[in-house]
Scaffold this active site. Structure first.
Site, mmCIF file in Angstrom:
data_model
loop_
_atom_site.group_PDB
_atom_site.id
_atom_site.type_symbol
_atom_site.label_atom_id
_atom_site.label_comp_id
_atom_site.label_asym_id
_atom_site.label_seq_id
_atom_site.Cartn_x
_atom_site.Cartn_y
_atom_site.Cartn_z
ATOM 1 N N ASN A 33 149.055 8.903 16.452
ATOM 2 C CA ASN A 33 149.415 9.718 15.288
ATOM 3 C C ASN A 33 148.622 11.015 15.205
ATOM 4 O O ASN A 33 149.092 11.997 14.649
ATOM 5 C CB ASN A 33 149.280 8.903 14.001
ATOM 6 C CG ASN A 33 150.476 7.991 13.839
ATOM 7 O OD1 ASN A 33 151.572 8.325 14.293
ATOM 8 N ND2 ASN A 33 150.287 6.844 13.238
ATOM 9 N N GLU B 205 148.085 0.196 20.314
ATOM 10 C CA GLU B 205 146.788 0.886 20.234
ATOM 11 C C GLU B 205 145.772 -0.115 19.720
ATOM 12 O O GLU B 205 145.983 -0.711 18.654
ATOM 13 C CB GLU B 205 146.868 2.013 19.192
ATOM 14 C CG GLU B 205 147.176 3.365 19.737
ATOM 15 C CD GLU B 205 147.157 4.415 18.628
ATOM 16 O OE1 GLU B 205 146.564 5.468 18.838
ATOM 17 O OE2 GLU B 205 147.754 4.210 17.554
ATOM 18 N N SER C 77 148.420 2.401 10.514
ATOM 19 C CA SER C 77 148.569 3.544 11.416
ATOM 20 C C SER C 77 147.618 4.668 11.035
ATOM 21 O O SER C 77 147.460 5.622 11.780
ATOM 22 C CB SER C 77 150.010 4.058 11.396
ATOM 23 O OG SER C 77 150.369 4.455 10.109
ATOM 24 N N HIS D 240 147.548 -1.630 16.549
ATOM 25 C CA HIS D 240 148.624 -0.793 16.020
ATOM 26 C C HIS D 240 149.843 -0.846 16.937
ATOM 27 O O HIS D 240 149.826 -0.310 18.046
ATOM 28 C CB HIS D 240 148.098 0.647 15.864
ATOM 29 C CG HIS D 240 149.093 1.579 15.276
ATOM 30 N ND1 HIS D 240 149.144 2.913 15.587
ATOM 31 C CD2 HIS D 240 150.107 1.375 14.398
ATOM 32 C CE1 HIS D 240 150.136 3.478 14.916
ATOM 33 N NE2 HIS D 240 150.727 2.571 14.204
HETATM 34 N N1 CAA Z 1 164.539 -4.715 17.530
HETATM 35 C C1 CAA Z 1 164.774 -5.182 18.775
HETATM 36 N N2 CAA Z 1 165.433 -4.467 19.720
HETATM 37 C C2 CAA Z 1 165.896 -3.256 19.363
HETATM 38 C C3 CAA Z 1 165.696 -2.706 18.093
HETATM 39 C C4 CAA Z 1 164.988 -3.502 17.146
HETATM 40 N N3 CAA Z 1 164.711 -3.072 15.904
HETATM 41 N N4 CAA Z 1 166.266 -1.473 18.043
HETATM 42 C C5 CAA Z 1 166.799 -1.253 19.260
HETATM 43 N N5 CAA Z 1 166.579 -2.326 20.054
HETATM 44 C C6 CAA Z 1 166.967 -2.494 21.448
HETATM 45 C C7 CAA Z 1 168.465 -2.650 21.567
HETATM 46 O O1 CAA Z 1 168.850 -4.002 21.382
HETATM 47 C C8 CAA Z 1 168.709 -2.160 22.991
HETATM 48 O O2 CAA Z 1 168.378 -3.198 23.916
HETATM 49 P P1 CAA Z 1 169.226 -3.381 25.278
HETATM 50 O O3 CAA Z 1 169.058 -2.090 26.042
HETATM 51 O O4 CAA Z 1 168.586 -4.561 25.930
HETATM 52 O O5 CAA Z 1 170.634 -3.623 24.833
HETATM 53 C C9 CAA Z 1 167.665 -1.055 23.168
HETATM 54 O O6 CAA Z 1 166.643 -1.303 22.179
HETATM 55 C C10 CAA Z 1 168.244 0.326 22.945
HETATM 56 O O7 CAA Z 1 168.820 0.340 21.644
HETATM 57 P P2 CAA Z 1 170.160 1.116 21.272
HETATM 58 O O8 CAA Z 1 171.067 1.149 22.487
HETATM 59 O O9 CAA Z 1 170.709 0.529 20.000
HETATM 60 O O10 CAA Z 1 169.730 2.570 20.847
HETATM 61 P P3 CAA Z 1 168.869 3.649 21.615
HETATM 62 O O11 CAA Z 1 169.066 3.630 23.094
HETATM 63 O O12 CAA Z 1 169.165 4.887 20.862
HETATM 64 O O13 CAA Z 1 167.368 3.197 21.328
HETATM 65 C C11 CAA Z 1 165.383 3.233 20.074
HETATM 66 C C12 CAA Z 1 166.887 3.013 20.029
HETATM 67 C C13 CAA Z 1 164.739 2.124 20.922
HETATM 68 C C14 CAA Z 1 164.894 3.103 18.636
HETATM 69 C C15 CAA Z 1 165.088 4.637 20.701
HETATM 70 O O14 CAA Z 1 165.816 5.620 20.036
HETATM 71 C C16 CAA Z 1 163.637 5.011 20.677
HETATM 72 O O15 CAA Z 1 162.854 4.585 21.513
HETATM 73 N N6 CAA Z 1 163.268 5.881 19.705
HETATM 74 C C17 CAA Z 1 161.888 6.324 19.535
HETATM 75 C C18 CAA Z 1 161.108 5.265 18.806
HETATM 76 C C19 CAA Z 1 159.691 5.655 18.624
HETATM 77 O O16 CAA Z 1 159.211 6.708 19.026
HETATM 78 N N7 CAA Z 1 158.959 4.759 17.939
HETATM 79 C C20 CAA Z 1 157.573 5.003 17.593
HETATM 80 C C21 CAA Z 1 157.506 5.546 16.217
HETATM 81 S S1 CAA Z 1 155.859 5.870 15.730
HETATM 82 C C22 CAA Z 1 155.334 4.394 15.099
HETATM 83 O O17 CAA Z 1 156.022 3.422 15.027
HETATM 84 C C23 CAA Z 1 153.930 4.304 14.671
HETATM 85 C C24 CAA Z 1 153.481 4.981 13.508
HETATM 86 O O18 CAA Z 1 152.323 4.794 13.191
HETATM 87 C C25 CAA Z 1 154.253 5.910 12.713
#
Ligand code: CAA
Length: 295
Positions: A190, A152, A119, A140
């Site tokens: 990022n 990305e 990242s 990414h």
């Molecule tokens: N693997 C597979 N599926 C997953 C999962 C995982 N680890 N975590 C959640 N899910 C799925 C769930 O099974 C659920 O699916 P359904 O709707 O089909 O049932 C769906 O995602 C929603 O999950 P939850 O209901 O448990 O919880 P939520 O609605 O709060 O969503 C979340 C959880 C998807 C993590 C959401 O909070 C979200 O999108 N958060 C932001 C995540 C984000 O911004 N990520 C990027 C981070 S930056 C990065 O990664 C890069 C870097 O370089 C730092």
């Protein structure tokens, strides 16, 4: 360039998530990790995630079996010699990446494309560890990989146009949407996201509002999936500290300077969700409790 078999190095949260989406798109996947225990944990994570999809009726049991039959695991890097594409997702430590890529360069066939899921580290620098910089890209993914739509794709000055096209087609075949960025620290996401997260930390540290209220403001006021402090815990405070330091070094721009609270948390071993404590207490993973910051 045709991709049929994909090697994935590193079987943590990112590596296993990437393996899952690549498998679901019908590719043969071999996952490599340095220790049997890490490998077993990663393979189990992939299986559990696919079994969850079956339980939710998102895939049939036959399809689940078919997908899992495409998966193999190894601790031996040489087993990736016949892969068409290798995606590296190991620790964000340039020396480890150097070991991986210089070994892969002598192991893999000459057509193999190399990609890093980094990242924040330089794709150009990693490409220079190999004799095939024209076949090297950043790829990414975002956490959780099966859920997040974006990938990305990072090109360097040396990336061949045909390689870039192959990777963009590959990303599309996974059902992901790609954006292309040139190789600069933080790429696109990022570069934009980090100052926002660091600002939220600074607001908490300066007592502008509570952790709960900062997150509620952005979640409910701007419709973000998570508030910035919860997202920081979710990404990993150590990861963010490291990434912001790399961006600060490159841009010399105070927007990327870590606030003292981030440094103190990392030095105290509070890395966020994965360590159980950060801006939230994650003891009950389903109900994280906002911390009262004790600066
Ligand atoms: N693997 C597979 N599926 C997953 C999962 C995982 N680890 N975590 C959640 N899910 C799925 C769930 O099974 C659920 O699916 P359904 O709707 O089909 O049932 C769906 O995602 C929603 O999950 P939850 O209901 O448990 O919880 P939520 O609605 O709060 O969503 C979340 C959880 C998807 C993590 C959401 O909070 C979200 O999108 N958060 C932001 C995540 C984000 O911004 N990520 C990027 C981070 S930056 C990065 O990664 C890069 C870097 O370089 C730092």
């Amino acid at each position: 360039m045709t991709i049929k078999k994909v090697g994935i190095i590193g079987c943590g949260a990112m590596g296993s998530g990437i393996a899952q989406v690549v498998l679901q798109a019908g590719y043969k996947v071999i996952v490599q990790d340095s220790g049997q225990q890490f490998l077993d944990t990663g393979l189990k994570r992939i299986k559990t995630s696919l079994d969850k999809l079956e339980k939710k009726d998102a895939i049939t049991s036959g399809k689940n079996q078919e997908i899992q039959n495409l998966l193999s695991g190894t601790i031996v890097l040489e087993d990736l010699s016949d892969c068409d594409l290798v995606i590296e997702a190991v620790f964000e430590e340039i020396n480890i990446k150097q070991d991986v890529f210089s070994s892969l360069d002598s192991i893999c066939k000459k057509e193999t494309i190399f990609a890093s899921n980094t990242s924040s580290l330089s794709i150009t620098q990693m490409a220079a560890f190999t004799n095939r910089p024209s076949q090297f890209v950043g790829l990414h993914f975002f956490n959780p990989v099966p859920v997040m739509q974006l990938v990305e794709v990072v090109k360097t000055m040396s990336t061949q146009a045909e390689v870039l096209k192959t990777i963009l087609d590959f990303a599309a075949s996974l059902g992901k949407v790609s954006v292309v960025a040139v190789d600069t620290a933080g790429f696109l996401v990022n570069r934009l996201l980090t100052p926002f997260l660091l600002d939220a930390m600074q607001a908490a540290e300066n007592g502008v509002a509570s952790v709960r209220d900062i997150d509620a403001a952005m979640k409910l006021g701007c419709n973000h999936a998570m508030g910035p402090l919860m997202l920081a815990d979710f990404i990993g405070l150590d990861v963010l500290y490291n990434a912001s330091s790399i961006m600060f070094d490159e841009y010399k721009d105070s927007r990327y300077a870590s606030p003292p609270i981030l440094r103190k948390m990392v030095l105290s071993g509070n890395f966020g969700q994965k360590s159980g404590k950060g801006f939230y207490d994650w003891s009950d993973g389903r109900n994280p409790v906002p911390s009262t910051l004790n600066n």
